[in-house]
Design a protein around this motif. Structure first.
Motif, PDB file in Angstrom:
ATOM      1  N   ASN A 192     -34.222 -48.188 -20.405  1.00 12.45           N
ATOM      2  CA  ASN A 192     -35.318 -47.593 -21.513  1.00 12.45           C
ATOM      3  C   ASN A 192     -34.721 -46.391 -22.115  1.00 12.45           C
ATOM      4  OD1 ASN A 192     -37.094 -49.427 -21.545  1.00 12.45           O
ATOM      5  ND2 ASN A 192     -38.524 -48.608 -19.919  1.00 12.45           N
ATOM      6  N   LEU A 193     -34.218 -45.201 -21.389  1.00 11.02           N
ATOM      7  CA  LEU A 193     -33.560 -44.316 -21.896  1.00 11.02           C
ATOM      8  C   LEU A 193     -32.491 -44.317 -22.913  1.00 11.02           C
ATOM      9  CD1 LEU A 193     -32.972 -41.208 -21.969  1.00 11.02           C
ATOM     10  CD2 LEU A 193     -31.446 -41.378 -19.667  1.00 11.02           C
ATOM     11  N   PHE A 194     -31.455 -45.312 -22.507  1.00 15.25           N
ATOM     12  CA  PHE A 194     -30.250 -45.521 -23.314  1.00 15.25           C
ATOM     13  C   PHE A 194     -30.553 -46.456 -24.420  1.00 15.25           C
ATOM     14  CE2 PHE A 194     -28.328 -44.606 -18.976  1.00 15.25           C
ATOM     15  CZ  PHE A 194     -27.444 -43.589 -19.529  1.00 15.25           C
ATOM     16  N   THR A 195     -31.623 -47.351 -24.223  1.00 11.81           N
ATOM     17  CA  THR A 195     -32.199 -47.960 -25.461  1.00 11.81           C
ATOM     18  C   THR A 195     -32.768 -47.129 -26.462  1.00 11.81           C
ATOM     19  OG1 THR A 195     -32.654 -49.913 -23.969  1.00 11.81           O
ATOM     20  CG2 THR A 195     -33.678 -49.884 -26.461  1.00 11.81           C
ATOM     21  N   ARG A 196     -33.587 -46.395 -26.145  1.00  6.89           N
ATOM     22  CA  ARG A 196     -34.071 -45.016 -27.308  1.00  6.89           C
ATOM     23  C   ARG A 196     -33.075 -44.132 -27.576  1.00  6.89           C
ATOM     24  NH1 ARG A 196     -37.956 -44.270 -23.210  1.00  6.89           N
ATOM     25  NH2 ARG A 196     -37.081 -42.443 -22.335  1.00  6.89           N
ATOM     26  N   ILE A 197     -32.022 -43.822 -26.950  1.00  2.55           N
ATOM     27  CA  ILE A 197     -30.846 -43.223 -27.476  1.00  2.55           C
ATOM     28  C   ILE A 197     -30.169 -43.866 -28.773  1.00  2.55           C
ATOM     29  CG2 ILE A 197     -28.490 -42.096 -27.352  1.00  2.55           C
ATOM     30  CD1 ILE A 197     -29.643 -41.447 -24.342  1.00  2.55           C
ATOM     31  N   LEU A 198     -29.941 -45.183 -28.493  1.00  2.00           N
ATOM     32  CA  LEU A 198     -29.256 -46.118 -29.507  1.00  2.00           C
ATOM     33  C   LEU A 198     -30.196 -46.326 -30.676  1.00  2.00           C
ATOM     34  CD1 LEU A 198     -27.728 -49.134 -27.492  1.00  2.00           C
ATOM     35  CD2 LEU A 198     -26.520 -47.269 -28.393  1.00  2.00           C
ATOM     36  N   GLU A 199     -31.426 -46.505 -30.421  1.00  2.00           N
ATOM     37  CA  GLU A 199     -32.170 -46.806 -31.572  1.00  2.00           C
ATOM     38  C   GLU A 199     -32.761 -45.576 -32.397  1.00  2.00           C
ATOM     39  OE1 GLU A 199     -34.269 -50.962 -29.763  1.00  2.00           O
ATOM     40  OE2 GLU A 199     -35.355 -49.203 -29.758  1.00  2.00           O
ATOM     41  N   THR A 200     -32.792 -44.430 -31.755  1.00  2.00           N
ATOM     42  CA  THR A 200     -33.170 -43.140 -32.412  1.00  2.00           C
ATOM     43  C   THR A 200     -32.125 -42.325 -32.886  1.00  2.00           C
ATOM     44  OG1 THR A 200     -33.924 -41.935 -30.382  1.00  2.00           O
ATOM     45  CG2 THR A 200     -35.474 -43.202 -31.321  1.00  2.00           C
ATOM     46  N   GLY A 201     -31.088 -42.380 -31.822  1.00  2.00           N
ATOM     47  CA  GLY A 201     -29.887 -41.367 -31.972  1.00  2.00           C
ATOM     48  C   GLY A 201     -30.299 -39.918 -31.534  1.00  2.00           C
ATOM     49  N   VAL A 202     -31.361 -39.939 -30.776  1.00  2.00           N
ATOM     50  CA  VAL A 202     -31.716 -38.670 -30.243  1.00  2.00           C
ATOM     51  C   VAL A 202     -31.637 -38.732 -28.552  1.00  2.00           C
ATOM     52  CG1 VAL A 202     -33.978 -36.985 -29.738  1.00  2.00           C
ATOM     53  CG2 VAL A 202     -33.664 -38.326 -31.773  1.00  2.00           C
ATOM     54  N   THR A 203     -31.084 -37.572 -27.977  1.00  2.00           N
ATOM     55  CA  THR A 203     -30.629 -37.412 -26.679  1.00  2.00           C
ATOM     56  C   THR A 203     -31.674 -36.479 -26.026  1.00  2.00           C
ATOM     57  OG1 THR A 203     -28.482 -38.102 -26.963  1.00  2.00           O
ATOM     58  CG2 THR A 203     -28.882 -37.300 -24.759  1.00  2.00           C
ATOM     59  N   PRO A 204     -32.478 -36.755 -24.882  1.00  2.00           N
ATOM     60  CA  PRO A 204     -33.354 -35.756 -24.385  1.00  2.00           C
ATOM     61  C   PRO A 204     -32.458 -34.572 -23.675  1.00  2.00           C
ATOM     62  CG  PRO A 204     -34.043 -38.107 -23.610  1.00  2.00           C
ATOM     63  CD  PRO A 204     -32.797 -38.137 -24.466  1.00  2.00           C
ATOM     64  N   HIS A 205     -32.897 -33.290 -23.876  1.00  2.00           N
ATOM     65  CA  HIS A 205     -32.221 -32.226 -23.423  1.00  2.00           C
ATOM     66  C   HIS A 205     -32.008 -32.072 -21.855  1.00  2.00           C
ATOM     67  CE1 HIS A 205     -32.579 -30.439 -27.504  1.00  2.00           C
ATOM     68  NE2 HIS A 205     -33.923 -30.622 -27.453  1.00  2.00           N
ATOM     69  N   ASN A 206     -32.703 -32.937 -21.123  1.00  2.00           N
ATOM     70  CA  ASN A 206     -32.408 -32.791 -19.762  1.00  2.00           C
ATOM     71  C   ASN A 206     -31.451 -33.863 -19.152  1.00  2.00           C
ATOM     72  OD1 ASN A 206     -33.930 -35.024 -20.143  1.00  2.00           O
ATOM     73  ND2 ASN A 206     -35.292 -35.091 -18.441  1.00  2.00           N
ATOM     74  N   GLN A 207     -30.795 -34.190 -20.134  1.00  2.00           N
ATOM     75  CA  GLN A 207     -29.768 -35.447 -19.596  1.00  2.00           C
ATOM     76  C   GLN A 207     -28.251 -34.446 -19.265  1.00  2.00           C
ATOM     77  OE1 GLN A 207     -30.101 -38.569 -18.888  1.00  2.00           O
ATOM     78  NE2 GLN A 207     -32.378 -37.746 -19.059  1.00  2.00           N
ATOM     79  N   SER A 208     -27.466 -35.173 -18.636  1.00  2.00           N
ATOM     80  CA  SER A 208     -26.196 -34.730 -18.369  1.00  2.00           C
ATOM     81  C   SER A 208     -25.180 -34.654 -19.214  1.00  2.00           C
ATOM     82  CB  SER A 208     -25.480 -35.499 -17.052  1.00  2.00           C
ATOM     83  OG  SER A 208     -25.170 -36.855 -17.820  1.00  2.00           O
ATOM     84  N   ILE A 209     -24.205 -34.001 -19.415  1.00  2.00           N
ATOM     85  CA  ILE A 209     -23.083 -33.957 -20.630  1.00  2.00           C
ATOM     86  C   ILE A 209     -22.592 -35.231 -20.769  1.00  2.00           C
ATOM     87  CG2 ILE A 209     -20.707 -33.091 -20.911  1.00  2.00           C
ATOM     88  CD1 ILE A 209     -21.248 -30.566 -19.386  1.00  2.00           C
ATOM     89  N   GLY A 210     -22.559 -36.243 -19.762  1.00  2.00           N
ATOM     90  CA  GLY A 210     -21.933 -37.607 -19.875  1.00  2.00           C
ATOM     91  C   GLY A 210     -22.945 -38.302 -20.945  1.00  2.00           C
ATOM     92  N   VAL A 211     -24.100 -37.967 -20.835  1.00  2.00           N
ATOM     93  CA  VAL A 211     -25.275 -38.562 -21.713  1.00  2.00           C
ATOM     94  C   VAL A 211     -25.405 -38.084 -23.115  1.00  2.00           C
ATOM     95  CG1 VAL A 211     -27.514 -39.412 -22.074  1.00  2.00           C
ATOM     96  CG2 VAL A 211     -26.549 -39.619 -19.832  1.00  2.00           C
ATOM     97  N   LYS A 212     -25.229 -36.711 -23.186  1.00  2.00           N
ATOM     98  CA  LYS A 212     -25.622 -36.169 -24.241  1.00  2.00           C
ATOM     99  C   LYS A 212     -24.179 -36.035 -25.089  1.00  2.00           C
ATOM    100  CE  LYS A 212     -27.034 -32.141 -22.235  1.00  2.00           C
ATOM    101  NZ  LYS A 212     -27.495 -30.549 -22.224  1.00  2.00           N
ATOM    102  N   ILE A 213     -23.193 -36.041 -24.612  1.00  2.00           N
ATOM    103  CA  ILE A 213     -21.672 -36.116 -25.505  1.00  2.00           C
ATOM    104  C   ILE A 213     -21.273 -37.260 -25.387  1.00  2.00           C
ATOM    105  CG2 ILE A 213     -19.768 -35.057 -25.728  1.00  2.00           C
ATOM    106  CD1 ILE A 213     -20.754 -32.512 -24.474  1.00  2.00           C
ATOM    107  N   GLY A 214     -20.894 -37.642 -24.210  1.00  2.00           N
ATOM    108  CA  GLY A 214     -20.034 -39.094 -24.032  1.00  2.00           C
ATOM    109  C   GLY A 214     -20.790 -40.361 -24.606  1.00  2.00           C
ATOM    110  N   TYR A 215     -22.183 -40.328 -24.059  1.00  2.00           N
ATOM    111  CA  TYR A 215     -22.836 -41.692 -24.611  1.00  2.00           C
ATOM    112  C   TYR A 215     -23.111 -41.714 -25.850  1.00  2.00           C
ATOM    113  CZ  TYR A 215     -25.962 -45.722 -24.533  1.00  2.00           C
ATOM    114  OH  TYR A 215     -26.418 -47.073 -24.751  1.00  2.00           O
ATOM    115  N   LYS A 216     -23.659 -40.531 -26.456  1.00  2.00           N
ATOM    116  CA  LYS A 216     -24.245 -40.299 -27.835  1.00  2.00           C
ATOM    117  C   LYS A 216     -23.269 -40.536 -28.740  1.00  2.00           C
ATOM    118  CE  LYS A 216     -26.536 -37.174 -30.795  1.00  2.00           C
ATOM    119  NZ  LYS A 216     -27.343 -35.885 -31.020  1.00  2.00           N
TER     120      LYS A 216
END
Length: 400
Positions: free
Chosen positions: A73-97
């Motif tokens: 759900n988290l990664f699906t929301r990031i894909l669809e909205t382009g918004v990454t929650p602030h409490n995520q790791s660098i790998g999510v906030k930078i790498g995945y985004k």
């Protein structure tokens, strides 16, 4: 219906054949440049693989075939909205985004096309890993890489994670680029640099692993006697430990000591305790405590979800159970090859170091299955070599 299937449009299916052909052409082009010359088989293999995966994806759309993981759900929301929650790791906030979102846009926001890119990155990583194994051991037998590609195509984790918007395909690509670059003619090359960069922005822990592997590689290239190697290790180990501790502290904020590793595991365990599949609490006060626990942690990580130091009804977790069975199958093949396995001791060290490092940090049984994937892919190489060595009488099955 899964969250990423809720916005499917008819035109997504219309564009699917175009992306299918694009991915096929990219895969076959890279495979023919990286692998041993075997063009006819490569063409057929990747066509069959993509058709096989396409069938799985279309079936999963109608019938739940692929598990729906907690982070999806988290990664699906990031894909669809382009918004990454602030409490995520660098790998999510930078790498995945900055990797996944551009790919999603290139896919025309079609999850089917996005999954084709997932498959592309997985298979490119596997091609680079196969090429690295060929380089390391001077492999000239096309059957080794054929068996490798076949075993990889059937690996449950690769199938499952090809159809989830998680990061595993990017990890595998980083791993493949790193190993292919490390086994290249030049010490520093584009593949190595790109693999390190990808690892750094996706999962920083991989950088520690890469650092150790490069050290082993340089040590082997010195071609010293066994006594010289042992002496050099004894002399350099304190410096190596200081450097590794510095990297671990700087990158992960975790000093390498029994107390800090114990605290890290136990804090993470508390956060996930309600899941019911966390490792037992540890109490490491001395290095001896850690050494005594290490064998259990090592084999629990390697063999998860099967019980070693913790038991769950693993047969109810079908995807994890299938991956565990598949790994046991690979390990069995490798054990039949044990008389000849000494030749591949360097590759075994790569596997052992990854499992050993990961075992210290892993606190979640099902997470171990997911995080074990790089080790599984390295084991695949030796299993493929064993099959090519022991099963020549069955090669007629693959003739065409």
């Amino acid at each position: 219906m899964k969250a990423y299937y809720e916005n499917i449009e008819f035109w997504h299916l219309i564009t699917l054949p175009i992306y299918f052909v694009l991915v096929y052409l990219i895969l076959t082009t890279f495979a023919k440049r990286i692998l041993i010359s075997d063009n006819k088989y490569i063409n057929l293999h990747f066509l069959g693989l993509l058709l096989f995966y396409l069938a799985i994806g279309l079936v999963d759309y109608k019938i739940k075939l692929i598990p729906y993981f907690p982070d999806t759900n988290l990664f699906t929301r990031i894909l669809e909205t382009g918004v990454t929650p602030h409490n995520q790791s660098i790998g999510v906030k930078i790498g995945y985004k900055f990797l996944a979102i551009p790919i999603y846009l290139i896919s025309l926001k079609s999850i089917f096309n996005y999954f084709l890119f997932n498959i592309l990155f997985f298979q490119l990583g596997l091609i680079f890993l196969a090429g690295a194994f060929n380089r390391t051991y001077g492999i000239q037998d096309v059957w080794v890489q054929r068996f490798y590609l076949i075993l990889a195509a059937l690996a449950p984790s690769i199938v499952v994670y090809s159809f989830t918007p998680l990061r595993e395909s990017y990890f595998v690509l980083a791993l493949g680029l790193f190993f292919y670059g490390m086994t290249g003619k030049y010490k520093l090359n584009y593949f190595l640099i790109l693999g390190v960069i990808l690892a750094g922005i996706l999962r920083i822990q991989l950088l520690l692993y890469f650092f150790i592997i490069v050290g082993f590689q340089y040590l082997v290239q010195l071609k010293l006697s066994r006594k010289m190697v042992i002496g050099l290790i004894l002399v350099l180990f304190p410096l190596f430990f200081v450097a590794l501790n510095y990297l671990s502290t700087s990158i992960l904020n975790i000093p390498i000591s029994p107390e800090s590793l114990s605290l890290f595991r136990n804090v993470q365990r508390m956060n996930y305790f309600e899941s019911g599949v966390t490792y037992p609490e540890v109490d490491w006060r001395t290095w001896l405590d850690l050494i005594l626990d290490f064998p259990g942690l090592f084999f629990q990580f390697l063999l998860a979800p099967f019980p070693v130091i913790i038991f769950i009804p693993f047969w109810t977790k079908l995807a994890y159970f299938a991956d565990g069975l598949y790994l046991l199958f690979l390990l069995f093949i490798c054990l039949t090859f044990i008389k000849n396995i000494k030749k591949y001791s360097l590759w075994l060290i790569y596997i052992g170091v990854y499992v050993g490092m990961s075992a210290f940090f892993e606190f979640h049984l099902l997470g171990a299955v997911r995080h074990r994937l790089p080790a599984t892919l390295l084991i695949l190489s030796i299993a493929a070599q064993a099959l090519a060595y022991y099963l020549p009488k069955y090669k007629w099955i693959f003739r065409y």
